[in-house]
Design a protein around this motif. Structure first.
Motif, PDB file in Angstrom:
ATOM      1  N   ARG B 124      31.667  12.328  23.505  1.00 20.02           N
ATOM      2  CA  ARG B 124      32.309  13.268  24.418  1.00 20.02           C
ATOM      3  C   ARG B 124      33.759  13.440  24.036  1.00 20.02           C
ATOM      4  NH1 ARG B 124      35.517  15.168  27.846  1.00 20.02           N
ATOM      5  NH2 ARG B 124      37.009  13.682  26.991  1.00 20.02           N
ATOM      6  N   GLY B 125      34.218  14.660  23.875  1.00 22.82           N
ATOM      7  CA  GLY B 125      35.610  14.886  23.536  1.00 22.82           C
ATOM      8  C   GLY B 125      35.968  16.334  23.718  1.00 22.82           C
ATOM      9  N   SER B 144      43.853  19.857  23.240  1.00 18.09           N
ATOM     10  CA  SER B 144      43.015  20.471  22.221  1.00 18.09           C
ATOM     11  C   SER B 144      43.607  21.813  21.822  1.00 18.09           C
ATOM     12  CB  SER B 144      41.610  20.683  22.765  1.00 18.09           C
ATOM     13  OG  SER B 144      40.815  21.319  21.797  1.00 18.09           O
ATOM     14  N   LEU B 145      43.660  22.056  20.523  1.00 14.33           N
ATOM     15  CA  LEU B 145      44.122  23.354  20.031  1.00 14.33           C
ATOM     16  C   LEU B 145      42.936  24.253  19.710  1.00 14.33           C
ATOM     17  CD1 LEU B 145      47.008  22.060  17.753  1.00 14.33           C
ATOM     18  CD2 LEU B 145      47.119  22.823  20.123  1.00 14.33           C
ATOM     19  N   ASP B 146      41.724  23.724  19.854  1.00 16.35           N
ATOM     20  CA  ASP B 146      40.512  24.486  19.591  1.00 16.35           C
ATOM     21  C   ASP B 146      39.781  24.744  20.898  1.00 16.35           C
ATOM     22  OD1 ASP B 146      40.841  24.315  16.703  1.00 16.35           O
ATOM     23  OD2 ASP B 146      40.310  22.209  16.941  1.00 16.35           O
ATOM     24  N   THR B 147      38.675  25.479  20.834  1.00 14.56           N
ATOM     25  CA  THR B 147      37.840  25.707  22.001  1.00 14.56           C
ATOM     26  C   THR B 147      36.425  25.234  21.678  1.00 14.56           C
ATOM     27  OG1 THR B 147      37.141  27.898  21.271  1.00 14.56           O
ATOM     28  CG2 THR B 147      39.186  27.768  22.553  1.00 14.56           C
ATOM     29  N   VAL B 168      31.316  18.798  24.451  1.00 15.48           N
ATOM     30  CA  VAL B 168      32.649  19.304  24.139  1.00 15.48           C
ATOM     31  C   VAL B 168      33.230  19.917  25.400  1.00 15.48           C
ATOM     32  CG1 VAL B 168      34.008  20.644  22.498  1.00 15.48           C
ATOM     33  CG2 VAL B 168      31.664  19.962  21.908  1.00 15.48           C
ATOM     34  N   SER B 169      34.355  19.361  25.867  1.00 18.86           N
ATOM     35  CA  SER B 169      34.954  19.885  27.091  1.00 18.86           C
ATOM     36  C   SER B 169      35.951  20.988  26.788  1.00 18.86           C
ATOM     37  CB  SER B 169      35.622  18.754  27.886  1.00 18.86           C
ATOM     38  OG  SER B 169      36.555  18.088  27.080  1.00 18.86           O
ATOM     39  N   GLY B 170      36.112  21.889  27.734  1.00 18.00           N
ATOM     40  CA  GLY B 170      37.015  23.029  27.601  1.00 18.00           C
ATOM     41  C   GLY B 170      36.812  23.949  28.785  1.00 18.00           C
ATOM     42  N   ARG B 183      25.638  25.375  28.048  1.00 24.31           N
ATOM     43  CA  ARG B 183      27.025  25.569  28.457  1.00 24.31           C
ATOM     44  C   ARG B 183      27.151  25.329  29.945  1.00 24.31           C
ATOM     45  NH1 ARG B 183      29.661  28.713  24.308  1.00 24.31           N
ATOM     46  NH2 ARG B 183      28.111  28.986  22.665  1.00 24.31           N
ATOM     47  N   VAL B 184      28.285  24.785  30.332  1.00 25.67           N
ATOM     48  CA  VAL B 184      28.577  24.565  31.747  1.00 25.67           C
ATOM     49  C   VAL B 184      29.811  25.410  32.061  1.00 25.67           C
ATOM     50  CG1 VAL B 184      29.155  22.864  33.522  1.00 25.67           C
ATOM     51  CG2 VAL B 184      27.644  22.230  31.619  1.00 25.67           C
TER      52      VAL B 184
END
Lengths: 274, 274, 274
Positions: B124-125, B144-147, B168-170, B183-184
């Protein structure tokens, strides 16, 4: 025959902590340092976390109370506890030993036995921890699989053999000095659903032991203070996040007489059946 | 064709965690131990922070779930993680690896690669961390610089190559086992303005993995639980201090069916465009 | 003659922190990591706790500000502070030194003197700590037995000799760069009854120092932000638990102009009597 504790005795301890602001030296686990400090501040005491061996001995001498909590026995902490414990005994600083999660976990079980031999003023733990300290088996992590009633005889024996007052937390808390047994019937299940409540209680016991020579009273008053604050908090905050906040609020503003009156103190003869 | 997760599946996990109270062994960073324990307690699980090498192996065998979080890799923690990881794999304890802030920071990047090879159940990250674990560059600290969308292909490859479910959180979370992608869509920006939310989510994933063998479901349910609680909390608490309190309250009292219904689940074919 | 700070200057710093979200590298004590991170997040900044020697140097170079807080000088922390301090000076990263509880405790007193010689941008402490850093005696733990007024001359001398801005917290805060003296008259006694407020202020000073080259302004603005938020919080939350929550809420939502207007700024000639 030893004296019986009264609600007025308990209220007097709360008042004295607020009036004098005892400095409590805590060597405790990294999970609960913050909430422990905030509980002491809410109570009117002054927390200080000093956990390096080179500093802990001198600090335990000048502090008004000492807590050693075995929740996370990492790095230099065990050595800091050893140094602080000996200094506290030497200087007469009241010292609370909280043997968190011993029994199941080998490192802290050995350390707890070693510290017990140094002579703590008060031992505070759940039933499994008290049983393990007296030589039995522990629980799973910080949860207790036993009850204070179930370890009554063990707690009495531990108090007599070690010379420490023994405070056992649970649905009904039990405090004994080997000659007297007091139960504290107040409390609330939400107290078990916020991390650090038991650990913070150990620190509050140390604060109370700084203001009275009656160690049974100190442990009883701290337990009652936390339990009554928990009852009052639960009345307005039924979920865990709000409850944790309200618990600090009530430790801060509860009237001393209310702590005494709502504590649910029950004194019983040592020889009585549980 | 693999089954699609339903709101009812998610609700069932919430119910099961509350009913069984899984014991979650956390080796996590010192910034978030307290909030992590409180999130687990709010969820009905039982936290235990055991982070010394001599104790961590045995405890990982008896715990119902394990979290290793690389947020502060100090002292004996890396060794405790190694011992606990091997014990968890050996004993079949579900194990969540959270590679906090890897990429930019060398010590933890190497440790994360080493632990990944041991075989975590779930990784998880945030997007930067997942990209770095798969061999790319990281972000700046915990940001995070990404999505999640931007690392979709990377997350799928990581899941297939490692055998772990990858979460992957975002703004929109992405969970994949290499065969399925979920996807959540729930959540709230305030979740990024309280420290420890992502780290606590890792612990909640471990709690959920203790009650279902479907690891994709476990990661999805935990993510939905945190995101829906965050949405509900933000509705009454628009600033960060109150929000953190309300988040715990809603993790505690949200109805399981509401977690499922408001999760915003979107299942998509693995071959579909992001 | 040096310029006088205005409420508008202070408001501008608050606005700039929220607009740019500076990354603040904190090497701080284990009691307050969580609340420090939450204060920075409430302010709109980004916290990162990186405290291993191998990682701290590189991180101090890329961060927008650095805090070294001596509250718990355990394990590798002192070495991490040394590495980070030198890297910050080399890279021009603004660096705040908070000499917690020095004077009474030998290990941290020596470390504070060593770090002072490296050249911090700003020193932040209570009166006892500032006196001890300048060569005098300390207080008891984190409590100050002195007042900012009482150490005014000492603070001025420390600022001139070290080249650092010196911020002294107390009922009326005092900030000086050796040429100018500013007092911040806002604040509330409850700020002393929540753990980590002073430590978090150090982190907030680092965040403010990331957005202005005027270091006196940075320390003054951070102090005013915390003090005004405390006043506003106390107006609705008179007990410690609720106050801690409201403090974060007000750091988050206070208008910049209100921080400036309510700060209670008083500029005075350096030669004036205290």
């Amino acid at each position: 025959m030893p004296s019986v504790l009264t609600p007025g005795d308990v209220a007097g301890v709360v008042t004295a902590v607020r009036a004098t602001g005892p400095l409590v030296h805590c060597i405790t686990n990294t999970v609960v340092t913050n909430v422990t400090a905030n509980v002491l501040l809410a109570a009117g005491a002054a927390p200080a976390m000093v956990a390096t061996p080179v500093e802990a001995g001198g600090f335990a001498r000048v502090a008004d109370g000492l807590l050693t909590n075995l929740g996370t026995v990492e790095g230099e902490q065990p050595d800091a506890m050893r140094v602080a414990a000996h200094a506290a005994v030497d200087a007469g600083t009241p010292w609370v030993l909280d043997p968190v999660a011993i029994g199941a976990l080998p490192l802290r079980t050995a350390l707890a036995a070693e510290l017990l031999a140094v002579g703590p003023t008060i031992v505070r733990g759940n039933a499994s921890e008290v049983a393990a300290l007296a030589g039995g088996q522990g629980g799973r992590g910080v949860d207790s699989l036993d009850t204070p009633d179930g370890v009554r005889a063990t707690a009495l024996r531990l108090a007599r053999e070690s010379g420490a007052v023994v405070a056992v937390s649970g649905a009904v808390d039990l405090v004994t000095d080997g000659a007297r047994v007091v139960r504290v019937r107040s409390g609330h299940p939400l107290l078990t659903r916020v991390t650090g409540v038991g650990c913070s209680l150990g620190a509050l016991v140390a604060a109370c032991a700084a203001v009275t020579d009656d160690r049974l009273l100190a442990a009883t008053a701290a337990t009652a203070w936390m339990c009554v604050a928990g009852e009052l908090a639960a009345a307005t905050a039924p979920t865990t996040g709000s409850f944790a906040v309200a618990l600090l609020d009530r430790i801060d503003d509860v009237e001393p007489a209310v702590v005494g009156a709502r504590a649910g103190l029950v004194a019983e003869p040592v020889g009585a059946a549980a």
